[in-house]
Design a protein around this motif. Structure first.
Motif, PDB file in Angstrom:
ATOM      1  N   GLU A 115       8.858   0.864  -4.945  1.00  0.00           N
ATOM      2  CA  GLU A 115       9.378   2.225  -4.786  1.00  0.00           C
ATOM      3  C   GLU A 115       8.425   3.246  -5.424  1.00  0.00           C
ATOM      4  OE1 GLU A 115      12.971   2.795  -6.915  1.00  0.00           O
ATOM      5  OE2 GLU A 115      13.130   4.887  -6.237  1.00  0.00           O
ATOM      6  N   GLU A 116       7.949   2.923  -6.610  1.00  0.00           N
ATOM      7  CA  GLU A 116       6.998   3.827  -7.277  1.00  0.00           C
ATOM      8  C   GLU A 116       5.730   3.991  -6.446  1.00  0.00           C
ATOM      9  OE1 GLU A 116       7.415   1.507 -11.091  1.00  0.00           O
ATOM     10  OE2 GLU A 116       6.455   3.310 -11.856  1.00  0.00           O
ATOM     11  N   LEU A 117       5.229   2.860  -5.954  1.00  0.00           N
ATOM     12  CA  LEU A 117       3.978   2.933  -5.188  1.00  0.00           C
ATOM     13  C   LEU A 117       4.153   3.784  -3.941  1.00  0.00           C
ATOM     14  CD1 LEU A 117       2.707  -0.752  -5.572  1.00  0.00           C
ATOM     15  CD2 LEU A 117       1.726   1.314  -6.588  1.00  0.00           C
ATOM     16  N   ASP A 128       2.212   7.232  -3.063  1.00  0.00           N
ATOM     17  CA  ASP A 128       1.434   7.405  -1.830  1.00  0.00           C
ATOM     18  C   ASP A 128       1.902   8.643  -1.068  1.00  0.00           C
ATOM     19  OD1 ASP A 128      -0.240   5.326  -2.232  1.00  0.00           O
ATOM     20  OD2 ASP A 128       0.928   3.868  -1.095  1.00  0.00           O
ATOM     21  N   ARG A 129       3.220   8.755  -0.941  1.00  0.00           N
ATOM     22  CA  ARG A 129       3.766   9.915  -0.194  1.00  0.00           C
ATOM     23  C   ARG A 129       3.375  11.218  -0.880  1.00  0.00           C
ATOM     24  NH1 ARG A 129       9.593   7.973   0.943  1.00  0.00           N
ATOM     25  NH2 ARG A 129       9.232   6.512   2.643  1.00  0.00           N
ATOM     26  N   PHE A 130       3.450  11.212  -2.196  1.00  0.00           N
ATOM     27  CA  PHE A 130       3.124  12.434  -2.940  1.00  0.00           C
ATOM     28  C   PHE A 130       1.668  12.852  -2.651  1.00  0.00           C
ATOM     29  CE2 PHE A 130       1.145  14.399  -6.626  1.00  0.00           C
ATOM     30  CZ  PHE A 130       1.936  15.530  -6.760  1.00  0.00           C
ATOM     31  N   SER A 149      -1.268  10.696 -11.180  1.00  0.00           N
ATOM     32  CA  SER A 149      -1.726   9.810 -10.095  1.00  0.00           C
ATOM     33  C   SER A 149      -2.688   8.758 -10.639  1.00  0.00           C
ATOM     34  CB  SER A 149      -2.437  10.612  -9.005  1.00  0.00           C
ATOM     35  OG  SER A 149      -1.636  11.688  -8.604  1.00  0.00           O
ATOM     36  N   ALA A 150      -3.512   9.178 -11.633  1.00  0.00           N
ATOM     37  CA  ALA A 150      -4.489   8.232 -12.208  1.00  0.00           C
ATOM     38  C   ALA A 150      -3.816   7.150 -13.051  1.00  0.00           C
ATOM     39  CB  ALA A 150      -5.520   8.994 -13.035  1.00  0.00           C
ATOM     40  N   MET A 151      -2.509   7.275 -13.247  1.00  0.00           N
ATOM     41  CA  MET A 151      -1.777   6.190 -13.921  1.00  0.00           C
ATOM     42  C   MET A 151      -1.411   5.097 -12.909  1.00  0.00           C
ATOM     43  SD  MET A 151       0.711   8.390 -16.403  1.00  0.00           S
ATOM     44  CE  MET A 151       0.063   9.793 -17.306  1.00  0.00           C
ATOM     45  N   TYR A 152      -1.591   5.394 -11.622  1.00  0.00           N
ATOM     46  CA  TYR A 152      -1.236   4.420 -10.579  1.00  0.00           C
ATOM     47  C   TYR A 152      -2.425   3.923  -9.779  1.00  0.00           C
ATOM     48  CZ  TYR A 152       3.732   5.247 -11.204  1.00  0.00           C
ATOM     49  OH  TYR A 152       4.999   5.291 -11.732  1.00  0.00           O
ATOM     50  N   LYS A 153      -3.473   4.754  -9.728  1.00  0.00           N
ATOM     51  CA  LYS A 153      -4.558   4.421  -8.795  1.00  0.00           C
ATOM     52  C   LYS A 153      -5.934   4.696  -9.401  1.00  0.00           C
ATOM     53  CE  LYS A 153      -2.133   5.485  -4.526  1.00  0.00           C
ATOM     54  NZ  LYS A 153      -2.499   4.324  -3.733  1.00  0.00           N
ATOM     55  N   PRO A 154      -6.941   3.902  -8.988  1.00  0.00           N
ATOM     56  CA  PRO A 154      -8.305   4.240  -9.396  1.00  0.00           C
ATOM     57  C   PRO A 154      -8.646   5.641  -8.887  1.00  0.00           C
ATOM     58  CG  PRO A 154      -8.244   2.108  -8.267  1.00  0.00           C
ATOM     59  CD  PRO A 154      -6.880   2.704  -8.141  1.00  0.00           C
ATOM     60  N   LEU A 155      -9.497   6.355  -9.613  1.00  0.00           N
ATOM     61  CA  LEU A 155      -9.822   7.733  -9.219  1.00  0.00           C
ATOM     62  C   LEU A 155     -10.349   7.792  -7.781  1.00  0.00           C
ATOM     63  CD1 LEU A 155     -11.537   9.252 -12.406  1.00  0.00           C
ATOM     64  CD2 LEU A 155      -9.116   9.040 -11.850  1.00  0.00           C
ATOM     65  N   ILE A 198      -3.721  -8.365  -6.093  1.00  0.00           N
ATOM     66  CA  ILE A 198      -3.222  -7.552  -7.214  1.00  0.00           C
ATOM     67  C   ILE A 198      -1.710  -7.712  -7.334  1.00  0.00           C
ATOM     68  CG2 ILE A 198      -2.862  -5.156  -7.988  1.00  0.00           C
ATOM     69  CD1 ILE A 198      -5.625  -4.518  -6.787  1.00  0.00           C
ATOM     70  N   ARG A 199      -1.019  -7.643  -6.195  1.00  0.00           N
ATOM     71  CA  ARG A 199       0.442  -7.774  -6.222  1.00  0.00           C
ATOM     72  C   ARG A 199       0.858  -9.166  -6.696  1.00  0.00           C
ATOM     73  NH1 ARG A 199       3.690  -4.295  -2.893  1.00  0.00           N
ATOM     74  NH2 ARG A 199       2.443  -2.500  -2.314  1.00  0.00           N
ATOM     75  N   PHE A 200       0.094 -10.168  -6.262  1.00  0.00           N
ATOM     76  CA  PHE A 200       0.397 -11.551  -6.654  1.00  0.00           C
ATOM     77  C   PHE A 200       0.315 -11.687  -8.178  1.00  0.00           C
ATOM     78  CE2 PHE A 200      -1.147 -15.753  -7.812  1.00  0.00           C
ATOM     79  CZ  PHE A 200      -0.294 -16.599  -7.124  1.00  0.00           C
ATOM     80  N   ILE A 201      -0.787 -11.183  -8.753  1.00  0.00           N
ATOM     81  CA  ILE A 201      -0.970 -11.319 -10.206  1.00  0.00           C
ATOM     82  C   ILE A 201       0.111 -10.526 -10.942  1.00  0.00           C
ATOM     83  CG2 ILE A 201      -2.521 -10.830 -12.156  1.00  0.00           C
ATOM     84  CD1 ILE A 201      -4.867 -11.465 -10.276  1.00  0.00           C
ATOM     85  N   ARG A 202       0.349  -9.294 -10.481  1.00  0.00           N
ATOM     86  CA  ARG A 202       1.389  -8.480 -11.116  1.00  0.00           C
ATOM     87  C   ARG A 202       2.744  -9.172 -11.080  1.00  0.00           C
ATOM     88  NH1 ARG A 202       0.614  -3.169  -8.187  1.00  0.00           N
ATOM     89  NH2 ARG A 202      -1.034  -2.186  -9.378  1.00  0.00           N
TER      90      ARG A 202
END
Ligand SMILES: C[S@@+](CC[C@H](N)C(=O)[O-])C[C@H]1O[C@@H](n2cnc3c(N)ncnc32)[C@H](O)[C@@H]1O
Length: 636
Positions: A253-255, A259-261, A276-282, A514-518
């Protein structure tokens, strides 16, 4: 008695100490001390013998006498700190380091000892003195901040009830209106800001806190609410997410919201960018590096934002350039080598920011003979040694070794070009010019003509299809009497989390990996079986994506017992010289277990010891061994 006689007696006592005959040495030192009560050295030597004999209280008294006579006697103060620490008087021990660092702020030995002592401490209440010492160490250029992250995180938590408990992270969603106030209050703590920016924080509690804060901040920007909080605080939190490569639990939901934002916001402002930089590489927020560079040039009021742009944009650009020019010494054809290479191309290891400079540079001869007196060194160049770092990863270890050995010439190789590029950039910023890097597979080095005085391979051989094949090839590259420093996984230590180890399915793309490891990691965090999970959460690798992949989801991993290592050493004609990562408390425990039979070179004893204390080599066995020419000849 003439001073000659005291000198002779003192030497005699010193020899007795080296031979483990502590009580006889104590008798002699007492006699000398009685006759020379104003000599600080005598009291220090007596204290050393007392402590070795298991009498730390008496040792403390003697060290104090030495220091009273000479308050600037650094060796006695460091010794006193160790004895106090052994007696559980940690604050008093830390005071000694503070005293010494006030006199000599960059003294490498004091820094290292203070670091080791603090690093091994667990805090369950605030400690003003530890806080002062940490802040002092965080001001030093010669310290690896990562080693301080755990004690600093504990102090941050215990200093701030807003981080945990009733008012803590769990209730953030209910208190969105005061979120900005909460963040700015907590971030007044300079220890917290420092570890957010400069380390990977090995703390579940702090991870939970920043993850909850992030979720709350996301809803603030999505719902266009007002946030009153210093902007740079948000960038400091964003840096921690980037340092750890977004390994934290993150809901779909956060992701989706994120993305929508970004899709609907044409030019996000600095607050929105920070969140945004708390969720994604710059580069995923805005792929145009010019955009970030411009921001960095124009904005001087947000140092954390500038640091992040420097690391994630400027440094990556320069690594991409470096990558095209790395010399390649061998082909990489072996199946396992290829797979392992792929892993480290995506997740270079380890991600690091600061380095322990290894103390003042000394010749190999000085260092090695201090550590192993009487070592056979014929055939070695102790003044201008050739050193090979096999499997250097991102170069932390190689740069530290190159700085440690005066006049050394170091070649560092690895499979992964991404790791090598990171390493080369870091070496360039430190002007480490006795170090060259190249891409190579250890398996293909057998034909090389050069011979090395020292070969270091830490955390590498156990990732090969057959570690012994790699080890033997490296041994073939040694000069007669050449030295090796090897790091291998311990079967006993890693058994506790064996059930969590898993291969990443082949068909997963980067995002799915990434999702698998998380996902797996979140399951571990939420499982409280009282065994593996608390242990894993003490390991820093658990707190970053590349670390976690290395720790639990590796392409290839072999583990060893000390008895197996003993057999390999015998088979290869290598003599065991000792552990490189044996802390002082471990040594003391070892002596306690085997008393006068204790022999630190006896791997059977160490194996018994490890069975009783399975956390001893939790990261790895790190040991020194030496190639013995005649034995090698016998086995050929
Ligand atoms: C866990 S990392 C350790 C890096 C470094 N030694 C350290 O301690 O920071 C293992 C490294 O070994 C390298 N490696 C594994 N197999 C190798 C091989 N056959 N030849 C060269 N490097 C290898 C990997 O590419 C990876 O960078």
């Amino acid at each position: 008695m003439a001073s000659q006689t005291w000198l002779r007696l003192s030497q005699e006592a010193g020899t007795l100490v080296s031979n483990g005959r502590f009580h006889e040495a104590i008798m002699i030192y007492r006699k000398i001390a009685k006759a020379n009560p104003r000599s600080p050295d005598v009291h220090n030597n007596l204290a050393v013998a007392l402590r070795a004999a298991g009498l730390p209280e008496d040792a403390v008294r003697s060290y104090r006498r030495a220091i009273k006579l000479d308050p600037n006697y650094a060796i006695a103060r460091r010794n006193l700190a160790r004895a106090l620490w052994q007696l559980g008087k940690s604050d008093l021990a830390l005071e000694q380091y503070l005293f010494l660092l006030r006199k000599a702020p960059e003294d490498c030995e004091t820094l290292q000892e203070a670091l080791n002592t603090l690093g091994s401490m667990a805090f369950n209440k605030p400690s003003a003195i530890a806080r002062r010492l940490l802040l002092r160490l965080f001001n030093s250029k010669n310290v690896d901040y990562q080693q301080l992250a755990s004690p600093a995180a504990q102090l941050v938590i215990y200093n701030n009830e807003l981080l945990v408990g009733r008012k803590g992270a769990e209730n953030l969603a209910l208190e969105k209106s005061s979120l900005g106030h909460l963040i700015s209050k907590i971030m007044l703590d300079p220890l917290f800001v420092t570890i957010l920016v400069w380390t990977i924080i090995p703390s579940k509690q702090l991870e939970r806190w920043i993850t909850s804060v992030r979720r709350c901040l996301l809803s603030v920007i999505v719902e266009s609410e007002r946030l009153v909080c210093p902007l740079d605080n948000l960038w400091a939190i964003a840096i921690q997410f980037q340092n750890t490569e977004f390994v934290q639990p993150t809901s779909d939901e956060e992701l989706l919201l994120m993305d929508r934002f970004l899709e609907k916001t044409e030019s996000p402002n600095l607050v929105q960018l920070a969140i945004s930089a708390m969720y994604k590489p710059l580069t995923e927020i805005n792929p145009n590096s010019e955009f970030w560079m411009k921001l960095r040039t124009e904005d001087h009021s947000n140092p954390c934002m500038r640091t992040l742009i420097e690391r994630e944009i400027i440094d990556r650009l320069s690594e991409n350039k470096i990558k095209t020019n790395i010399p390649q010494l061998t082909l990489i054809e072996d199946d396992t080598s290829r797979k392992v290479k792929e892993q480290y191309e995506v997740n270079p290891y380890p991600k690091w920011f600061t380095i322990d400079n290894g103390g003042l540079a000394e010749t190999l001869g000085n260092r090695i003979l201090k550590q192993f007196p009487g070592l056979e060194t014929t055939g070695l160049d102790l003044e201008r040694p050739e050193i090979l770092i096999a499997g250097c990863g991102t170069g932390r270890h190689a740069i530290s070794t190159a700085g440690r050995y005066w006049n050394s010439n170091v070649l560092a190789i690895d499979l992964s070009r991404s790791s090598l590029a990171f390493a080369i950039r870091q070496a360039q910023t430190r002007n480490q010019d006795n170090l060259r890097f190249a891409q190579a597979d250890i398996l293909k080095l057998g034909d090389r003509k050069e011979r090395f005085d020292l070969i270091e391979a830490s955390g590498v051989l156990h990732h090969m299809e057959d570690p012994l094949v790699g080890w033997h090839i490296l041994q073939g590259l040694l000069k007669p009497n050449g030295l090796m420093r090897i790091g291998l996984y311990s079967k006993i230590a890693r058994k506790r989390w064996e059930k969590w180890r898993e291969a990443i399915p082949n068909n997963l793309d980067r995002d799915q990996t990434i999702r698998f490891i998380r996902g797996r990691r979140e399951k571990i965090i939420n499982t409280h079986d009282g065994r593996s999970e608390p242990l894993l959460s003490k390991i820093v690798d658990f707190y970053s994506m590349s670390g976690c992949r290395d720790l639990l989801f590796h392409e290839r991993e072999t583990q060893f017992t000390l008895l197996e290592i003993k057999e390999v050493l015998k088979q290869f004609g290598l003599s065991f010289l000792g552990f490189a990562n044996c802390s002082e408390p471990t040594s003391l425990e070892f002596k306690k277990q085997f008393l006068d039979q204790a022999n630190p070179l006896n791997l059977d004893q160490w194996n018994d010891f490890e069975i009783c204390q399975p956390d001893t080599f939790i990261t790895m066995y790190q040991f020194w061994c030496q190639s013995q020419p005649e034995k090698l000849f016998e086995t050929q």
